[in-house]
Design an enzyme around this catalytic site. Sequence first.
Site, PDB file in Angstrom:
ATOM      1  N   MET A  92       0.808  -1.220   0.000  1.00  0.00           N
ATOM      2  CA  MET A  92       0.000   0.000   0.000  1.00  0.00           C
ATOM      3  C   MET A  92       0.844   1.274   0.000  1.00  0.00           C
ATOM      4  SD  MET A  92      -2.871  -1.389  -0.234  1.00  0.00           S
ATOM      5  CE  MET A  92      -3.943   0.032  -0.071  1.00  0.00           C
ATOM      6  N   ARG A  93       1.884   1.270  -0.788  1.00  0.00           N
ATOM      7  CA  ARG A  93       2.713   2.466  -0.917  1.00  0.00           C
ATOM      8  C   ARG A  93       3.077   2.645  -2.382  1.00  0.00           C
ATOM      9  NH1 ARG A  93       5.835   6.195   1.579  1.00  0.00           N
ATOM     10  NH2 ARG A  93       7.929   6.612   0.776  1.00  0.00           N
ATOM     11  N   LEU A  94       2.914   3.870  -2.881  1.00  0.00           N
ATOM     12  CA  LEU A  94       3.272   4.143  -4.265  1.00  0.00           C
ATOM     13  C   LEU A  94       4.769   3.988  -4.457  1.00  0.00           C
ATOM     14  CD1 LEU A  94       1.065   7.299  -5.017  1.00  0.00           C
ATOM     15  CD2 LEU A  94       0.669   4.949  -5.766  1.00  0.00           C
ATOM     16  N   ASN A 109       1.418  -6.780 -10.259  1.00  0.00           N
ATOM     17  CA  ASN A 109       0.501  -6.390  -9.189  1.00  0.00           C
ATOM     18  C   ASN A 109      -0.860  -7.032  -9.439  1.00  0.00           C
ATOM     19  OD1 ASN A 109      -0.406  -4.891  -6.892  1.00  0.00           O
ATOM     20  ND2 ASN A 109      -1.408  -3.442  -8.264  1.00  0.00           N
ATOM     21  N   HIS A 111      -4.957  -6.277  -8.785  1.00  0.00           N
ATOM     22  CA  HIS A 111      -5.844  -5.145  -8.508  1.00  0.00           C
ATOM     23  C   HIS A 111      -7.284  -5.641  -8.450  1.00  0.00           C
ATOM     24  CE1 HIS A 111      -7.103  -0.971  -8.467  1.00  0.00           C
ATOM     25  NE2 HIS A 111      -7.996  -1.246  -9.397  1.00  0.00           N
ATOM     26  N   SER A 138      -7.705  -8.326 -11.449  1.00  0.00           N
ATOM     27  CA  SER A 138      -6.812  -8.367 -12.608  1.00  0.00           C
ATOM     28  C   SER A 138      -5.369  -8.395 -12.142  1.00  0.00           C
ATOM     29  CB  SER A 138      -7.007  -7.136 -13.506  1.00  0.00           C
ATOM     30  OG  SER A 138      -8.361  -6.957 -13.874  1.00  0.00           O
ATOM     31  N   ASP A 147      -1.927   1.563 -11.952  1.00  0.00           N
ATOM     32  CA  ASP A 147      -2.839   0.510 -12.440  1.00  0.00           C
ATOM     33  C   ASP A 147      -3.072   0.589 -13.948  1.00  0.00           C
ATOM     34  OD1 ASP A 147      -3.145  -0.306  -9.773  1.00  0.00           O
ATOM     35  OD2 ASP A 147      -4.869   1.011  -9.470  1.00  0.00           O
ATOM     36  N   GLU A 176      -8.929 -13.596  -6.327  1.00  0.00           N
ATOM     37  CA  GLU A 176      -7.545 -13.129  -6.353  1.00  0.00           C
ATOM     38  C   GLU A 176      -6.586 -14.266  -6.017  1.00  0.00           C
ATOM     39  OE1 GLU A 176      -6.803  -9.640  -4.025  1.00  0.00           O
ATOM     40  OE2 GLU A 176      -8.641  -8.641  -4.689  1.00  0.00           O
TER      41      GLU A 176
END
Length: 318
Positions: A92-94, A109, A111, A138, A147, A176
Amino acid sequence: MHRRARVAVLISGRGSNMAALLYASRAADAAYDVVLVGSNNPDAEGLKLAAAEGVAVWAHDHRGMSRSAFDDLITNALLEANADYVALAGYMRLLSTEFVNRWAGRLLNIHPSLLPKYKGLDTHARAIDAGDSHGGCSVHIVTPELDDGPVLASIPVAIQQDDTPQTLAARVIHAEHQLYPRALSDYVSRPYNPEWLLEKVRTLALALPQTEESISHGAPAFRAKKGKFFAHFSDRHHGDERIALLVKTSGQDELANLLDADAELYHRPAYYGASDWIGIRLDRRDTDWEHVADWLSKSWRRTAPKSLTKLMDAADEF
């Protein structure tokens, strides 16, 4: 048996997708091993699970650090683990553009939406509010834009009439856990997949002037129009265990020198070697496609009609 890919997984919390990836990697025929689980949260619950399963863990609090400085720490940990690929699983970090570019094509990743719909947050609420019949998840390649990378695979999950974002999320997470291990496995297996390798060769070969594809001795082959074949794709033909590209050398001296220089990469084809052809092994995790493209170009020049090579030489002067 091909070497399994070495995958590092980055998490921020409970790591349920990480667990799905980890346990899938324990199958006898798995295509990858999880070699590191890293986090920007030293208290992330998923770290305990990974450590209990004997996986190396790394954690560092990102607070008080610039994005690029923290991403440098992650990169050092990934390099120390000799990771081939990085899978984001609830991280949860860009990430900085520099980090994404460094791992371009090797950073995945998952999503919780059917991309390209609903990038970013609140995906389930947005799908419900839009009146969609399905939400889903996805797996995509990570690019600098959020994303927005190429989608590798997705699974739709039906939205029921009384769904809330929470109830939909509870079902999507099951999807997922099914999707991510399969998509990751398929992606890291590409270097050994003959269909994928042939498509890579085909794209490079057909980019050369007036080139066409046909079958030669039962295998895909390429030649300039009205010219001789300059490349053959060998998928374990003639008893060879390798998947290889066969190209034309300048003669037996060059062929012998190449074999002496790198016997892991080059080999003398059983059927073509006496005619100055050499095999370049393709089913390797580190195939250098620029090197392959260069060989295709050289082989094309050696076999194409002079009328074509003169045109190409003239174009190269400008």
